[in-house]
Enzyme design. Structure first.
Site, mmCIF file in Angstrom:
data_model
loop_
_atom_site.group_PDB
_atom_site.id
_atom_site.type_symbol
_atom_site.label_atom_id
_atom_site.label_comp_id
_atom_site.label_asym_id
_atom_site.label_seq_id
_atom_site.Cartn_x
_atom_site.Cartn_y
_atom_site.Cartn_z
ATOM 1 N N GLY A 1 33.534 -12.639 -0.057
ATOM 2 C CA GLY A 1 33.618 -11.848 -1.295
ATOM 3 C C GLY A 1 32.662 -12.350 -2.365
ATOM 4 N N GLU B 1 2.741 -3.718 -0.745
ATOM 5 C CA GLU B 1 1.594 -4.291 -0.001
ATOM 6 C C GLU B 1 1.564 -3.786 1.448
ATOM 7 O OE1 GLU B 1 -0.972 -5.075 -1.761
ATOM 8 O OE2 GLU B 1 -1.594 -6.563 -0.303
HETATM 9 C C1 LIG Z 1 8.649 -2.229 -7.212
HETATM 10 C C2 LIG Z 1 7.332 -1.727 -6.716
HETATM 11 C C3 LIG Z 1 6.159 -2.353 -7.121
HETATM 12 C C4 LIG Z 1 4.923 -1.859 -6.683
HETATM 13 N N1 LIG Z 1 3.769 -2.419 -7.170
HETATM 14 C C5 LIG Z 1 2.568 -1.832 -6.885
HETATM 15 C C6 LIG Z 1 1.366 -2.263 -7.524
HETATM 16 O O1 LIG Z 1 1.374 -3.203 -8.324
HETATM 17 N N2 LIG Z 1 0.209 -1.615 -7.239
HETATM 18 C C7 LIG Z 1 0.162 -0.564 -6.367
HETATM 19 O O2 LIG Z 1 -0.907 -0.008 -6.169
HETATM 20 N N3 LIG Z 1 1.286 -0.134 -5.728
HETATM 21 C C8 LIG Z 1 2.483 -0.730 -5.980
HETATM 22 N N4 LIG Z 1 3.636 -0.279 -5.367
HETATM 23 C C9 LIG Z 1 3.559 0.821 -4.417
HETATM 24 C C10 LIG Z 1 3.846 0.423 -2.976
HETATM 25 O O3 LIG Z 1 2.797 -0.342 -2.462
HETATM 26 C C11 LIG Z 1 4.105 1.717 -2.185
HETATM 27 O O4 LIG Z 1 5.345 2.232 -2.646
HETATM 28 C C12 LIG Z 1 4.144 1.510 -0.691
HETATM 29 O O5 LIG Z 1 2.868 1.177 -0.209
HETATM 30 C C13 LIG Z 1 4.655 2.749 0.074
HETATM 31 O O6 LIG Z 1 4.066 3.925 -0.371
HETATM 32 P P1 LIG Z 1 4.998 5.189 -0.742
HETATM 33 O O7 LIG Z 1 6.019 4.691 -1.700
HETATM 34 O O8 LIG Z 1 4.129 6.291 -1.186
HETATM 35 O O9 LIG Z 1 5.732 5.561 0.589
HETATM 36 P P2 LIG Z 1 5.203 6.523 1.772
HETATM 37 O O10 LIG Z 1 3.815 6.134 2.131
HETATM 38 O O11 LIG Z 1 5.467 7.926 1.423
HETATM 39 O O12 LIG Z 1 6.175 6.079 2.935
HETATM 40 C C14 LIG Z 1 7.522 6.533 3.061
HETATM 41 C C15 LIG Z 1 8.073 6.059 4.398
HETATM 42 O O13 LIG Z 1 7.296 6.618 5.458
HETATM 43 C C16 LIG Z 1 6.772 5.598 6.279
HETATM 44 N N5 LIG Z 1 5.429 5.970 6.712
HETATM 45 C C17 LIG Z 1 4.350 6.265 5.947
HETATM 46 N N6 LIG Z 1 3.287 6.542 6.707
HETATM 47 C C18 LIG Z 1 3.682 6.419 7.990
HETATM 48 C C19 LIG Z 1 3.042 6.560 9.240
HETATM 49 N N7 LIG Z 1 1.753 6.859 9.342
HETATM 50 N N8 LIG Z 1 3.767 6.365 10.354
HETATM 51 C C20 LIG Z 1 5.073 6.037 10.291
HETATM 52 N N9 LIG Z 1 5.735 5.877 9.138
HETATM 53 C C21 LIG Z 1 5.053 6.065 8.001
HETATM 54 C C22 LIG Z 1 6.744 4.357 5.388
HETATM 55 O O14 LIG Z 1 6.756 3.169 6.149
HETATM 56 C C23 LIG Z 1 8.018 4.551 4.592
HETATM 57 O O15 LIG Z 1 9.111 4.130 5.344
HETATM 58 C C24 LIG Z 1 4.878 -0.775 -5.785
HETATM 59 C C25 LIG Z 1 6.068 -0.173 -5.357
HETATM 60 C C26 LIG Z 1 7.274 -0.624 -5.824
HETATM 61 C C27 LIG Z 1 8.534 0.090 -5.388
#
Ligand SMILES: Cc1cc2nc3c(=O)[nH]c(=O)nc-3n(C[C@H](O)[C@H](O)[C@H](O)COP(=O)(O)OP(=O)(O)OC[C@H]3O[C@@H](n4cnc5c(N)ncnc54)[C@H](O)[C@@H]3O)c2cc1C
Length: 555
Positions: free
Chosen positions: A357, A380
């Site tokens: 808990g 990343e």
């Molecule tokens: C708290 C936080 C801090 C961040 N800081 C930064 C920052 O400082 N600078 C910056 O530039 N970005 C930043 N980001 C962005 C982050 O890098 C992205 O959110 C991440 O790379 C995923 O991109 P998306 O959110 O568009 O998800 P999407 O690309 O839409 O992905 C959604 C889902 O689909 C899956 N997916 C996507 N493509 C494929 C594929 N080809 N095959 C199979 N599965 C797939 C992914 O793995 C995920 O599960 C940050 C995000 C957060 C939440």
């Protein structure tokens, strides 16, 4: 190079062990004043981005950013090993703070790898002097994992003579860590020559930020959308001076930055395990401490500690290779990130369970760590993107080297097994050979077009390469007669069972799950890879786990 580590005696970039320890100690001291448990909890609860605290960490008294700035620009010129160790320590305190700190490093990377001398001395110099919070702005609402889909664009602005004097930027960025507070950002935008990094300073007209996102974890970091409306930047702000080099610049540092995110995840899970281990020694249920209950230790503690050590061995090995000057370690960066972050996430989850808990109660910290650590599997490059990269590039490497890449690993493990009997090297050898065969089979039958099969390959590849690093570390420690040798050797053996179990599960997934092979082909293949010999990795597993639990709990 099959990845056999760095030759002893190779000159490595970075700090000597004593200087590295001094920086780590500086981070530890932050707990006493700037980042006490109470202060961290307040940042988390109220979702405060502690700008002043972070600026103090960059100020003349502490100056932590000096670690990653090259000496030529006023920094200490720390290497990958140093940066991983220090960031891991910071993440033990708070992953949100570590994220804000990491954003500065990430934001400075395009300058470090691609900037002109003038740009480096101006902006890296400003970071070294502690005058700049920095953000890295790549992600967009419709360009997350697929960065190439970015729509933010930079149009050239010319003078009367037709020379480019600057660029006008329009577009939107999303989820940018520290974006709302940064003194400057490195921004990726489209130009006719391709994606290009620009420095955009805080005061630039038309550069604005939206409100901070409310987040599940890392609540001490700030994440916000950024908008650019006819933002003018002078031509000198185009990083490297030549447009179209942005993707190459960001790819160049993935080996390093993804390793760092792996190290950050490990720092957070170290903190969770530290809390759980001391709790389990004290907590009495049914008349004895939890630490003496075999189901508890072997389910919730030992496998996680083994994975954390395995990830540590791999990250250290790759960091040393980077510091020795190897360039193309992007796939290794992906392997490190995928394994370390997924392992850390599982560890934090098990740590919550292990506290019962109390694990669910905010005051006991593990609940916060669990919320924080999940982001490491997302930013990343998500875990799925890493699986894509790992399987695609190791498939290509296997073909290009005609199987030599995994053959040489198998041979290395066979040799090691002669001197280091109990580190599971025999099973790493079997797994390396099997991997070669299954990759070839997938290639020849066009199964590499099936993403689920590629993900199954990526997981086997990752476990094998991580395990091999742990075996190498066990060998080095044994040779040096280190006090750690017994533990790491046992852990390598236990992990060889985890890697073997994954092979035993994923090979049939591909062989039978694909539906393209008849029974004879399946049974021939199973025989050819000595599948059933992998079962030998279970031998004495429980006794080995008992001994590791003895060491962890000092029983
Ligand atoms: C708290 C936080 C801090 C961040 N800081 C930064 C920052 O400082 N600078 C910056 O530039 N970005 C930043 N980001 C962005 C982050 O890098 C992205 O959110 C991440 O790379 C995923 O991109 P998306 O959110 O568009 O998800 P999407 O690309 O839409 O992905 C959604 C889902 O689909 C899956 N997916 C996507 N493509 C494929 C594929 N080809 N095959 C199979 N599965 C797939 C992914 O793995 C995920 O599960 C940050 C995000 C957060 C939440």
């Amino acid at each position: 190079m099959a990845g056999s580590g760095v030759e002893t005696g190779t000159a490595l970039k970075g700090l000597d062990a004593e200087s590295r320890q001094m920086v780590i100690d500086t981070v530890r001291q932050l707990r006493e004043r700037l980042l006490t448990k109470e202060i961290i909890s307040e940042f988390d609860k109220k979702e405060i981005f502690p700008e002043e605290t972070i600026r103090k960490m960059l100020g003349p008294e502490i100056g932590l950013q000096l670690l990653f700035i090259p000496e030529a620009y006023g920094g200490m010129g720390g290497g990958a090993l140093d940066c991983c160790a220090v960031t891991r320590e910071m993440s033990r305190i708070c992953l949100g703070i570590a994220t804000a700190f990491f954003a500065i490093q990430l934001g400075s990377d395009p300058l470090v790898v691609g900037g002109t001398e003038e740009q480096k001395s101006k902006w890296l110099g400003a970071i070294a002097e502690g005058k700049a919070l920095v953000a890295y702005a790549v992600t967009e609402p419709n360009a997350g994992s697929n960065v190439a889909a970015l729509t933010t664009k930079a149009d050239s602005v010319r003078n009367e003579a037709g020379e480019i004097t600057g660029y006008q930027i329009n577009g939107t960025k999303q989820f940018i860590s520290t974006g709302a507070y940064a003194d400057f950002i490195t921004l990726l935008a489209k130009t006719p020559e391709g994606p290009t990094f620009f420095v955009v300073e805080k005061e630039a007209k038309g550069f604005d930020h939206g409100k901070d996102e409310e987040k599940h974890g890392i609540r001490a970091s700030s994440t916000s959308p950024l908008s650019f409306t006819d933002v003018f930047v002078p031509a000198q702000n185009l990083i490297g001076g030549i447009p179209g080099k942005g993707l190459a610049q960001s790819n160049k540092v993935f080996g390093y930055t993804r390793l760092m995110v792996g190290a950050m995840a490990l720092g957070a899970s170290d903190a969770a395990m530290e809390i759980v281990i001391s709790y389990a020694k004290e907590r009495i249920q049914f008349g004895s401490p939890l630490s003496e209950k075999q189901g508890y230790t072997h389910k919730l503690i030992v496998p996680n500690m083994v994975r954390l050590e395995a990830a540590t061995a791999y990250i250290e090995e790759i960091a040393k290779r980077l510091d020795a000057g190897e360039q193309d370690l992007q796939i290794e960066g992906s392997i490190a990130k995928l394994f370390a972050t997924e392992s850390a996430n599982k560890t934090a989850d098990d740590a919550m369970q292990a506290l019962g808990g109390y694990g669910y109660i905010n005051e006991f910290e593990v609940e916060k760590i669990k919320r924080d650590v999940k982001i490491t599997c997302i930013y990343e490059g998500t875990s799925e993107i890493q699986q894509n990269i790992i399987s695609t590039f190791r498939w290509k490497k296997t073909r290009k080297t005609k199987g030599e890449y995994y053959n040489s690993i198998a041979l290395e493990m066979e040799t090691l097994n002669r001197t280091l009997k109990d580190a599971g090297c025999r099973f790493y050898q079997l797994a390396a050979n099997a991997l070669n065969e299954i990759i070839t089979l997938a290639h020849e039958n066009r199964l590499t077009r099936k993403q689920y099969i590629m993900f199954a390959l990526a997981d086997m590849i990752t476990h094998l390469e991580i395990g091999v690093s742990l075996a190498r570390k066990a060998s080095k420690l044994t040779e040096a007669q280190s006090a750690e040798a017994e533990k790491i050797t046992l852990m390598s053996k236990i992990f060889s069972n985890e890697a073997s179990q994954l092979m035993m599960q994923n090979v049939p997934k591909i062989l039978m799950g694909s539906g393209v092979f008849d029974e004879k082909k399946i049974s021939d293949f199973i025989k050819a890879i000595s599948y059933y010999q992998l079962l030998g990795s279970f031998h004495h597993l429980i006794g080995d786990m008992d001994r590791v639990a003895d060491i962890i709990f000092e029983r």
